[in-house]
Design a protein around this motif. Sequence first.
Motif, PDB file in Angstrom:
ATOM      1  N   ARG A  90       0.830  -1.201   0.000  1.00 11.10           N
ATOM      2  CA  ARG A  90       0.000   0.000   0.000  1.00 11.10           C
ATOM      3  C   ARG A  90       0.866   1.252   0.000  1.00 11.10           C
ATOM      4  NH1 ARG A  90      -5.232   1.832   2.055  1.00 11.10           N
ATOM      5  NH2 ARG A  90      -5.176   4.072   1.707  1.00 11.10           N
ATOM      6  N   SER A  91       0.422   2.278  -0.715  1.00 13.76           N
ATOM      7  CA  SER A  91       1.074   3.581  -0.688  1.00 13.76           C
ATOM      8  C   SER A  91       0.167   4.550   0.072  1.00 13.76           C
ATOM      9  CB  SER A  91       1.326   4.094  -2.111  1.00 13.76           C
ATOM     10  OG  SER A  91       1.894   5.389  -2.074  1.00 13.76           O
ATOM     11  N   PHE A  92       0.693   5.172   1.113  1.00 13.53           N
ATOM     12  CA  PHE A  92      -0.078   6.115   1.919  1.00 13.53           C
ATOM     13  C   PHE A  92       0.330   7.540   1.571  1.00 13.53           C
ATOM     14  CE2 PHE A  92       0.009   2.249   4.482  1.00 13.53           C
ATOM     15  CZ  PHE A  92      -1.311   2.120   4.854  1.00 13.53           C
ATOM     16  N   ARG A  93      -0.644   8.440   1.588  1.00 15.80           N
ATOM     17  CA  ARG A  93      -0.367   9.847   1.303  1.00 15.80           C
ATOM     18  C   ARG A  93      -0.695  10.681   2.534  1.00 15.80           C
ATOM     19  NH1 ARG A  93      -2.137  12.724  -3.828  1.00 15.80           N
ATOM     20  NH2 ARG A  93      -0.148  13.759  -3.388  1.00 15.80           N
ATOM     21  N   LEU A  94       0.292  11.455   2.962  1.00 14.13           N
ATOM     22  CA  LEU A  94       0.158  12.314   4.132  1.00 14.13           C
ATOM     23  C   LEU A  94       0.360  13.759   3.716  1.00 14.13           C
ATOM     24  CD1 LEU A  94       0.100  12.900   7.225  1.00 14.13           C
ATOM     25  CD2 LEU A  94       2.568  12.422   7.225  1.00 14.13           C
ATOM     26  N   ALA A  95      -0.605  14.609   4.008  1.00 11.40           N
ATOM     27  CA  ALA A  95      -0.478  16.041   3.741  1.00 11.40           C
ATOM     28  C   ALA A  95      -0.073  16.727   5.046  1.00 11.40           C
ATOM     29  CB  ALA A  95      -1.799  16.612   3.234  1.00 11.40           C
ATOM     30  N   ALA A  96       0.955  17.579   4.967  1.00  9.66           N
ATOM     31  CA  ALA A  96       1.458  18.223   6.176  1.00  9.66           C
ATOM     32  C   ALA A  96       2.342  19.399   5.810  1.00  9.66           C
ATOM     33  CB  ALA A  96       2.254  17.222   7.024  1.00  9.66           C
ATOM     34  N   PRO A  97       2.444  20.398   6.690  1.00 13.54           N
ATOM     35  CA  PRO A  97       3.412  21.485   6.475  1.00 13.54           C
ATOM     36  C   PRO A  97       4.826  20.932   6.566  1.00 13.54           C
ATOM     37  CG  PRO A  97       2.414  21.634   8.656  1.00 13.54           C
ATOM     38  CD  PRO A  97       1.655  20.588   7.926  1.00 13.54           C
ATOM     39  N   ASP A  98       5.757  21.543   5.851  1.00 13.85           N
ATOM     40  CA  ASP A  98       7.090  20.937   5.776  1.00 13.85           C
ATOM     41  C   ASP A  98       7.882  21.057   7.069  1.00 13.85           C
ATOM     42  OD1 ASP A  98       7.731  23.635   5.628  1.00 13.85           O
ATOM     43  OD2 ASP A  98       9.291  23.346   4.134  1.00 13.85           O
TER      44      ASP A  98
END
Length: 296
Positions: A90-98
């Motif tokens: 599985r490939s997970f995508r995480l959105a977050a400030p750098d």
Amino acid sequence: MNLLVVLDVLLREKSVGRTADRLNLTSSAVSHALKRLRLLFDNELLVRDGRRMVPTARGQSLAETLPSLLAQVEHTLAAPGPFAPASSTRSFRLAAPDFISPLLPHLLKVITDEAPGVSVELAAYSPTAALDMHQGRYDALIAPSFKLTDDLRGVELGSWPWVTFGRKDHPGFVNWSLETWARFPHLLVSASSPSGRNPIDLAASKLGAARNIGAVVPHFSMAAPILSGTNMLLTVPSIAMHDSAVVYGLVQRNLPLEIPPLKLSLFHSAQSGDEPEIRWFRTHIADAARALVSLA
């Protein structure tokens, strides 16, 4: 549904007694269920032929379709199977400030050890990140707390104080004060305030002070080498420079302003966030964040 289960067994066994045994019911309970089924379908379904029961034409039709129908219903209602990290790709995508990048080594080490085939893609935070997650583009979102929507669920990851970083021998750190903080040039990371607010300048202006912005960079990865070779200062939540400060020999000082610590939360979609694999991913993100809090 209970009646259909009884009918399925009746059509297979063609006997009230054997059906009762199979379902751990009394014969009278099965007979009562058959009466209700006959009313429901407006058909005899099974009729006596001597000492045995045989299906009517409608009953025979149901005998052919009921098994697959009941199996499909059972599959639909069954709880999802457990997530198997060791075999997952599985490939997970995480959105977050750098500025949460120091969290990634902790997160990726555990995930690599436990799930070598799993990959993680970090996407830049944007004002539309919550909507993008609702539309299935992200599995999780790290952001300062904001108003939750019906589809958004969140849990706090921790809080980090605002501090000022500079090189080890920075002259401003000898007599550290608000006046010193305001006199030296500051480095500004343009993505340092993902919510669009700037608590640093708001707090400074209330005390009659202001930052002297000497340079603006787009990413936190550029900040540490600049600070190590100049007299610039950088005021950010402590998480932002957690690892690079050590590498580049930077030191931190308490901010001579009163700003509430930055609280970060982990958000997920209510629609897809209960999937076992996404719960697994969120658990490891939260664990990595707690590890950083303990080291702060």
